[in-house]
Design a protein around this motif. Structure first.
Motif, PDB file in Angstrom:
ATOM      1  N   SER A  26       4.789  25.758  27.777  1.00  0.00           N
ATOM      2  CA  SER A  26       5.245  25.271  26.427  1.00  0.00           C
ATOM      3  C   SER A  26       5.528  23.846  26.758  1.00  0.00           C
TER       4      SER A  26
ATOM      5  N   PRO B  57      10.636  25.775  23.221  1.00  0.00           N
ATOM      6  CA  PRO B  57      10.170  26.884  22.416  1.00  0.00           C
ATOM      7  C   PRO B  57      10.841  28.306  22.044  1.00  0.00           C
TER       8      PRO B  57
ATOM      9  N   ASP C 278       4.581  28.462  20.119  1.00  0.00           N
ATOM     10  CA  ASP C 278       5.533  27.269  20.849  1.00  0.00           C
ATOM     11  C   ASP C 278       4.283  27.538  22.105  1.00  0.00           C
ATOM     12  N   PHE C 279       3.804  28.648  22.807  1.00  0.00           N
ATOM     13  CA  PHE C 279       3.117  27.747  24.123  1.00  0.00           C
ATOM     14  C   PHE C 279       1.806  27.897  23.838  1.00  0.00           C
TER      15      PHE C 279
END
Length: 132
Positions: A12, A17, A22-23
Motif C-alpha cells: 500500500s 492502510p 487501500d492496497f
C-alpha cells in the motif's frame, strides 16, 4: 535469471492502510522458475508496475518478502539486486523534469506533499540522479 519467489507480498502506498481497497498490490504468493519466460498482464491500475518496482527494489513492500533463489533481497538496494526492467511503452514525460516524472504517480494518487518529496529524494538517490 534466478528463481524469483514472492511470499505474502502486498503493498500500500498509504502509511496506515485501512482495508483491502487501500492496497495497490493485494497479498500474493508466486514463483517464477529459473529459465522460464513470463509475461505480466493486467488492467490499468491492477499493480503490475508496483510489483515490478518491488522486485527491482525501487519500492519496499508493505508486507511479505522477495527472494532471488534462496536469498532474501527484500531489504537490498536496487543496485545490489542486479536486475532491470524494461517497459513496453515509455512512461517518462519529456515535458517534465526527472523529479516531476518521479512524483507524478504519487501526486495522482493524492499523496501528501512531504511524503512525495521524501520518496522522490530516495528514488533519485537510488538511481544516482540527486541533482536532476
Amino acid at each position: 535469471m534466478a528463481q524469483i519467489t514472492l511470499k505474502n507480498l502486498a503493498h500500500s502506498y498509504y502509511p496506515n492502510p485501512k482495508g483491502e481497497q487501500d492496497f495497490a498490490l493485494k497479498e500474493m504468493d508466486h514463483v517464477w522458475q529459473d529459465g522460464g519466460a513470463y509475461a505480466l498482464l493486467g488492467s490499468s491500475g491492477c499493480g503490475k508496475t508496483t510489483l515490478l518496482n518491488i522486485i527491482s527494489g525501487i519500492v519496499r513492500p508493505s508486507h511479505g518478502r522477495v527472494l532471488f533463489g534462496d536469498v532474501d533481497v527484500t531489504e537490498q538496494e536496487t543496485a545490489q539486486r542486479n536486475i532491470a526492467q524494461v517497459f513496453q511503452f515509455p512512461v517518462v514525460y519529456d515535458t517534465m523534469t526527472v523529479r516531476e516524472n518521479l512524483s507524478f504517480p504519487l501526486r495522482n494518487r493524492g499523496m501528501d506533499a512531504s511524503y512525495i518529496a521524501e520518496r522522490v529524494n530516495q528514488i533519485a538517490q537510488m538511481i544516482g540522479m540527486e541533482e536532476n
